[in-house]
Design a protein around this motif. Structure first.
Motif, PDB file in Angstrom:
ATOM      1  N   GLY A 176       0.801  -1.225   0.000  1.00  0.00           N
ATOM      2  CA  GLY A 176       0.000   0.000   0.000  1.00  0.00           C
ATOM      3  C   GLY A 176       0.827   1.266   0.000  1.00  0.00           C
ATOM      4  N   PHE A 177       2.021   1.215  -0.629  1.00  0.00           N
ATOM      5  CA  PHE A 177       2.920   2.367  -0.696  1.00  0.00           C
ATOM      6  C   PHE A 177       3.327   2.876   0.682  1.00  0.00           C
ATOM      7  N   ALA A 208       6.994  18.532   0.539  1.00  0.00           N
ATOM      8  CA  ALA A 208       6.275  19.722   0.052  1.00  0.00           C
ATOM      9  C   ALA A 208       5.691  19.491  -1.336  1.00  0.00           C
ATOM     10  N   MET A 209       6.321  18.633  -2.120  1.00  0.00           N
ATOM     11  CA  MET A 209       5.818  18.303  -3.452  1.00  0.00           C
ATOM     12  C   MET A 209       4.661  17.303  -3.390  1.00  0.00           C
ATOM     13  N   GLY A 210       4.326  16.848  -2.200  1.00  0.00           N
ATOM     14  CA  GLY A 210       3.221  15.904  -2.050  1.00  0.00           C
ATOM     15  C   GLY A 210       3.581  14.485  -2.451  1.00  0.00           C
ATOM     16  N   LEU A 211       4.880  14.161  -2.448  1.00  0.00           N
ATOM     17  CA  LEU A 211       5.304  12.833  -2.905  1.00  0.00           C
ATOM     18  C   LEU A 211       5.439  11.834  -1.770  1.00  0.00           C
ATOM     19  N   ILE A 212       5.958  12.274  -0.624  1.00  0.00           N
ATOM     20  CA  ILE A 212       6.188  11.349   0.488  1.00  0.00           C
ATOM     21  C   ILE A 212       5.920  12.026   1.820  1.00  0.00           C
ATOM     22  N   THR A 213       5.772  11.210   2.844  1.00  0.00           N
ATOM     23  CA  THR A 213       5.962  11.641   4.223  1.00  0.00           C
ATOM     24  C   THR A 213       6.806  10.578   4.905  1.00  0.00           C
ATOM     25  N   LEU A 214       7.664  11.008   5.810  1.00  0.00           N
ATOM     26  CA  LEU A 214       8.523  10.107   6.566  1.00  0.00           C
ATOM     27  C   LEU A 214       8.385  10.492   8.023  1.00  0.00           C
ATOM     28  N   GLN A 215       7.751   9.614   8.793  1.00  0.00           N
ATOM     29  CA  GLN A 215       7.470   9.939  10.186  1.00  0.00           C
ATOM     30  C   GLN A 215       7.558   8.679  11.032  1.00  0.00           C
ATOM     31  N   ARG A 220       5.744   6.812   3.736  1.00  0.00           N
ATOM     32  CA  ARG A 220       4.523   6.729   2.934  1.00  0.00           C
ATOM     33  C   ARG A 220       4.773   7.449   1.611  1.00  0.00           C
ATOM     34  N   ILE A 221       4.517   6.737   0.529  1.00  0.00           N
ATOM     35  CA  ILE A 221       4.660   7.316  -0.809  1.00  0.00           C
ATOM     36  C   ILE A 221       3.267   7.685  -1.294  1.00  0.00           C
ATOM     37  N   HIS A 222       3.023   8.975  -1.467  1.00  0.00           N
ATOM     38  CA  HIS A 222       1.682   9.456  -1.794  1.00  0.00           C
ATOM     39  C   HIS A 222       1.399   9.451  -3.290  1.00  0.00           C
ATOM     40  N   ASP A 223       2.450   9.560  -4.090  1.00  0.00           N
ATOM     41  CA  ASP A 223       2.269   9.574  -5.544  1.00  0.00           C
ATOM     42  C   ASP A 223       3.418   8.791  -6.167  1.00  0.00           C
ATOM     43  N   LEU A 227       6.852  10.120  -8.225  1.00  0.00           N
ATOM     44  CA  LEU A 227       8.154   9.878  -7.613  1.00  0.00           C
ATOM     45  C   LEU A 227       9.047   9.080  -8.563  1.00  0.00           C
ATOM     46  N   VAL A 228       8.478   8.089  -9.234  1.00  0.00           N
ATOM     47  CA  VAL A 228       9.219   7.299 -10.217  1.00  0.00           C
ATOM     48  C   VAL A 228       9.703   8.191 -11.360  1.00  0.00           C
ATOM     49  N   ALA A 229       8.820   9.052 -11.847  1.00  0.00           N
ATOM     50  CA  ALA A 229       9.187   9.936 -12.957  1.00  0.00           C
ATOM     51  C   ALA A 229      10.280  10.923 -12.545  1.00  0.00           C
ATOM     52  N   LEU A 230      10.125  11.518 -11.359  1.00  0.00           N
ATOM     53  CA  LEU A 230      11.113  12.470 -10.866  1.00  0.00           C
ATOM     54  C   LEU A 230      12.491  11.820 -10.747  1.00  0.00           C
ATOM     55  N   SER A 231      12.510  10.584 -10.243  1.00  0.00           N
ATOM     56  CA  SER A 231      13.774   9.892  -9.953  1.00  0.00           C
ATOM     57  C   SER A 231      14.336   9.148 -11.151  1.00  0.00           C
ATOM     58  N   GLU A 232      13.585   9.110 -12.260  1.00  0.00           N
ATOM     59  CA  GLU A 232      13.952   8.277 -13.410  1.00  0.00           C
ATOM     60  C   GLU A 232      14.210   6.844 -12.952  1.00  0.00           C
ATOM     61  N   PHE A 233      13.298   6.349 -12.126  1.00  0.00           N
ATOM     62  CA  PHE A 233      13.476   5.028 -11.528  1.00  0.00           C
ATOM     63  C   PHE A 233      12.923   3.954 -12.454  1.00  0.00           C
TER      64      PHE A 233
END
Length: 245
Positions: A176-177, A208-215, A220-223, A227-233
């Motif tokens: 679930g990401f 801030a980009m709405g991609l993750i939260t780490l707590q 949690r990966i929100h999008d 995130l894949v596109a940004l990272s060229e993953f």
């Protein structure tokens, strides 16, 4: 089965994510003799220059392989989770050329080299899967080199987060990401080649980009797609038998 058999279920699962095993091969792996140890965080398991007589299997927690410079600076070059056998190369390369340490509280199993050699001689199918696993490890090292040398901090960090999510998903530790990420920002910096301050800024930017939260040690990966596109993953280098997310 031996008392270690339930403990090595994670290793069996990891191997089956790499390649197929027969019922006899699964049982042989599960029956390997293993000394179970509970270790605190930042505990050395094998040091550079040592000659270990066993291989380590991660049962719980996170480990890392690293080298430390004379200045005290550390470069982490791989992260390891439950099911991984991070020092398998010691079976054929007797002198360690790097350090293996815990990053978090960990449960590990130490399997004697002789028992592994007997397993590989008796079960060539297991040997083939372990060989494929070492090739996948090498593929991950190549991607880490590309990231360290050519990717900007934001893309590099995103790439690492994508990798750790998919690896934990394959190990049954993520869905679930959402996945554990229990290491410190200092540890992340040593893996990314960044200062702790820079790591904090990058994580804040991804949030801030709405991609993750780490707590509280949970990512949690929100999008995922962004995130894949940004990272060229591209998960091809993980060579998973099943389809990625």
């Amino acid at each position: 089965m031996t008392a270690a058999a339930p403990a090595l279920a994670g290793l069996v699962r990891r191997l089956e994510s790499i390649g197929p095993l027969t019922a006899a091969e699964r049982e042989a792996v599960a029956d390997l003799p293993a000394a179970i140890r509970t270790l605190p965080p930042r505990c050395p398991i094998v040091r550079e220059g040592e000659r270990p007589g066993q291989c380590c299997v991660v049962l719980q927690g996170w480990l890392c392989r690293s080298n430390v410079l004379g200045s005290g600076k550390r470069q982490i070059h791989s992260l390891h989770i439950a099911g991984d056998m991070p020092d398998l190369q010691s079976l054929h390369l007797p002198v360690m050329d790097h350090n293996l340490d815990t990053l978090t509280p960990a449960l590990v199993a130490a399997i004697p080299h002789e028992a592994l050699r007997e397993l590989l001689a008796s079960y060539p199918g297991v040997a083939a899967v372990l060989w494929r696993g070492t090739l996948i490890d090498a593929a991950m090292v190549r991607q880490w080199m590309v990231c360290l040398g050519r990717r900007a901090a934001l893309e590099h960090t995103g790439h690492l987060l994508c990798e750790m999510y998919l690896r934990q998903q394959a190990a049954g530790l993520a869905a679930g990401f959402r996945c554990p990420l229990p290491i410190t920002q200092s540890d992340l910096g040593d893996a990314l080649g960044l200062s702790t301050v820079h790591v904090n800024r990058v994580l804040q930017s991804l949030r801030a980009m709405g991609l993750i939260t780490l707590q509280n040690g949970t990512l949690r990966i929100h999008d995922w797609e962004r995130l894949v596109a940004l990272s060229e993953f591209d998960p091809t280098y993980l060579h998973r038998e099943d389809a990625p997310v």
